[in-house]
Design an enzyme around this catalytic site. Structure first.
Site, PDB file in Angstrom:
ATOM      1  NE  ARG A 141      -2.223  -2.866   3.319  1.00 56.27           N
ATOM      2  CZ  ARG A 141      -3.479  -3.112   3.612  1.00 56.27           C
ATOM      3  NH1 ARG A 141      -4.325  -2.131   3.733  1.00 56.27           N
ATOM      4  NH2 ARG A 141      -3.900  -4.336   3.797  1.00 56.27           N
ATOM      5  CG  ASP A 143      -4.660   2.739   6.027  1.00 54.09           C
ATOM      6  OD1 ASP A 143      -4.891   3.962   5.953  1.00 54.09           O
ATOM      7  OD2 ASP A 143      -5.443   1.931   6.535  1.00 54.09           O
TER       8      ASP A 143
HETATM    9  P1  AMP Z   1      -9.475  -0.581   8.157  1.00 51.38           P
HETATM   10  O1  AMP Z   1     -10.437   0.468   8.620  1.00 51.38           O
HETATM   11  O2  AMP Z   1     -10.112  -1.910   7.913  1.00 51.38           O
HETATM   12  O3  AMP Z   1      -8.629  -0.125   7.017  1.00 51.38           O
HETATM   13  O4  AMP Z   1      -8.513  -0.859   9.401  1.00 51.38           O
HETATM   14  C1  AMP Z   1      -7.697   0.129  10.001  1.00 51.38           C
HETATM   15  C2  AMP Z   1      -6.750  -0.516  10.967  1.00 51.38           C
HETATM   16  O5  AMP Z   1      -7.432  -1.083  12.090  1.00 51.38           O
HETATM   17  C3  AMP Z   1      -5.921  -1.656  10.376  1.00 51.38           C
HETATM   18  O6  AMP Z   1      -4.643  -1.578  10.935  1.00 51.38           O
HETATM   19  C4  AMP Z   1      -6.663  -2.881  10.863  1.00 51.38           C
HETATM   20  O7  AMP Z   1      -5.831  -4.006  10.916  1.00 51.38           O
HETATM   21  C5  AMP Z   1      -7.107  -2.449  12.254  1.00 51.38           C
HETATM   22  N1  AMP Z   1      -8.283  -3.195  12.739  1.00 51.38           N
HETATM   23  C6  AMP Z   1      -9.564  -3.058  12.324  1.00 51.38           C
HETATM   24  N2  AMP Z   1     -10.369  -3.912  13.013  1.00 51.38           N
HETATM   25  C7  AMP Z   1      -9.581  -4.598  13.888  1.00 51.38           C
HETATM   26  C8  AMP Z   1      -9.811  -5.638  14.851  1.00 51.38           C
HETATM   27  N3  AMP Z   1     -11.022  -6.116  15.087  1.00 51.38           N
HETATM   28  N4  AMP Z   1      -8.750  -6.096  15.532  1.00 51.38           N
HETATM   29  C9  AMP Z   1      -7.519  -5.605  15.305  1.00 51.38           C
HETATM   30  N5  AMP Z   1      -7.230  -4.650  14.416  1.00 51.38           N
HETATM   31  C10 AMP Z   1      -8.243  -4.141  13.702  1.00 51.38           C
HETATM   32 MG    MG Z   2      -7.402  -0.974   5.776  1.00 54.93          MG
END
Ligand code: AMP
Ligand code: MG
Length: 486
Positions: A183, A252
């Site tokens: 990314r 990201d």
């Molecule tokens: P995203 O909004 O899916 O792009 O996620 C943003 C960040 O939050 C990334 O680093 C994900 O790995 C982390 N993340 C989202 N949900 C969880 C979860 N349930 N447990 C651990 N990390 C999470």
């Molecule tokens: Mg993400």
């Protein structure tokens, strides 16, 4: 034995990058894995065959309970600008199982999402709920069928464990495949190491994996910026073409490969309104439909910042040449957008009034709250439902002008219709249909609506007489709201 039948061919290269960029960590086993959906067509496309594997074994593999031989699970480190604010992130609930090589030598990341905690979990549980994982499966497969570059979904497995959100929900693991998960945020993470060797290793790795034609370039970092800019211009135009709103275009969530990634609060626009936002957290409309190209450029600027130390030792010179590349964005986007919109209207040849004709239609759609997808279906005579909006005199006047333009230089109408069919989906996964089918699956254990939708979506461009239900735009007064995939 099992492995032979399936056809895995792992060759894991990402884990050879400096340790700083990743953590070696296995998924956390789950209590009672069970298949919810498995994409046998996709498995076949990447030369994997699960037809002779017992369901329980498939569930064990794709829940992370029984890792395939040759896999080497890792979680990737990355950073990112989330809504403009820089944060250290990383795969908080994702394990990359390995890179599978297809028969025609394509390298594919096999990744589990919701597979347990990692060093990047930041106190979160590392798990995912069934609803959002089904949502990612549905939307990513729809995007693929709409011919938009995207990561894809191979499986959703129920874990037999609850995840605790506002209420207890069923847990699930999604298997996502991608040409890589590098990314803009991966480069941002390498940059903050302040170790040029790490940044250079990532650059070389990326070029080797995605753009080997740049291996012998005189300025590989600058050329990578150019190529990623072109890929992202194409991608965002594809989103604009089908009315897709990503919802969380943080750095990201932008790939270097040019594939759409991270289906959280994304949704398809129904009534045409450039300011459309669905995500509950996007209060200021940063990631609205209309803003998507602007944000693409903003993210590319962040990418360029990461490459500066590798472009030239003279930092002034680096900034100057990178800025020159970025300056091309508005023109490149405008040209690609115009080409895309002309295709949607079946317009060949050049006519200086084309842009005006397009803008006029969009303005009419906006003013009259016309459905974006259906308006193009109407023009192709492929709208299965009766919508009196297309009797509006202003629209009829526009349609007359368009029909005259179509015949410009004796262009054949058949050819125009063909290009329109290639560009305009007859069906999109409409918000109310997606929501209803996921609720049925997650709450009533009934996957039939998801299977039906996937079946129709499989051929969104081909005409099919049984689709009127999927073309209906619910004239609901309630604004549709999406939430980050938790
Ligand atoms: P995203 O909004 O899916 O792009 O996620 C943003 C960040 O939050 C990334 O680093 C994900 O790995 C982390 N993340 C989202 N949900 C969880 C979860 N349930 N447990 C651990 N990390 C999470
Ligand atoms: Mg993400």
């Amino acid at each position: 034995m099992l492995e032979k039948k399936i056809g895995w061919k792992f060759d894991n290269t990402y884990s050879k990058l400096p340790n700083y960029m990743l953590s070696k960590i296995n998924p956390t086993p789950v209590k009672n894995p069970e298949i919810v959906i498995f994409n046998h067509d996709l498995a076949k496309d990447i030369d994997l065959d699960f037809s002779k594997i017992r369901k329980a074994d498939i569930a064990a593999i794709f829940s992370g309970n029984k890792l395939p031989k040759g896999s080497e699970a890792i979680s990737q480190a990355y950073a990112g600008h989330q809504f403009g604010h820089f944060t250290i992130l990383g795969d908080g609930r994702v394990h990359m199982v390995g890179e599978h090589i297809t028969k025609n030598k394509k390298r594919i990341d096999i990744q589990f999402k919701g597979s347990g905690q990692t060093p990047y979990s930041r106190n979160a549980d590392g798990r995912a709920a069934l609803g959002p994982m089904l949502r990612e499966y549905l939307i990513s497969e729809s995007m693929y069928n709409l011919r938009v570059p995207t990561t894809r979904s191979l499986a959703v497995i129920k874990t037999g464990e609850d995840v605790i959100r506002e209420k207890n929900l069923k847990g699930a693991v999604l298997t996502r495949i991608a040409s890589s998960h590098i990314r803009v945020g991966t480069f941002q993470y390498a940059l903050i190491s302040k170790d040029q060797k790490i940044l250079k290793a990532l650059l070389d790795y990326t070029i080797n994996r995605h753009y080997p034609e740049l291996k012998h370039s005189e300025s590989p970092a600058l050329d990578l910026l150019k190529i990623v800019l072109d890929k992202q211009v194409e991608l965002v135009c594809d989103w604009m073409r089908v009315g897709f709103i990503h919802g969380v275009m943080n750095t990201d969530n932008m790939t270097i490969s040019g594939e759409t990634i991270d289906y959280g609060p994304c949704a398809f626009m129904d009534n045409y309104d450039p300011n459309t936002v669905f995500s509950s957290i996007d209060k200021l409309g940063r990631y609205s439909y209309f803003n998507q190209p602007r944000i693409t450029k903003w993210n590319l600027e962040r990418f360029a910042e990461c490459l500066l130390p590798l472009i030239d030792i003279d930092s002034k010179k680096s900034v100057e040449v990178a800025s020159n590349v970025l300056k091309e964005f508005p023109n490149k986007y405008k040209n690609q957008w115009l080409k895309m919109m002309k295709n949607k209207l079946g317009l060949f040849e050049e006519d200086s009034n084309d842009e005006e004709l397009i803008v006029e239609l969009l303005a009419w759609m906006h003013k009259n709250k016309a459905d974006y997808t259906n308006t193009f279906c109407y023009l192709m005579n492929k709208l299965e439902i009766n919508d009196k909006i297309y009797k509006d005199q202003e629209f009829l006047n526009w349609e007359e002008k368009w029909k005259v333009r179509l015949k410009y230089k004796n262009q054949s109408l058949e050819k125009s219709l063909l290009i329109m069919k290639e560009s305009n989906p007859i069906i999109i996964p409409r918000n109310h249909v997606v929501e209803e089918s996921i609720n049925h699956a997650a709450e009533k254990n009934d996957m039939s609506k998801i299977f039906q939708l996937l079946n129709v979506i499989k051929n969104p461009i081909k005409y099919n007489s049984d689709i009127s239900d999927y073309q209906k735009n619910p004239i609901s007064k309630k604004k549709y709201v999406t939430y980050c995939g938790t």
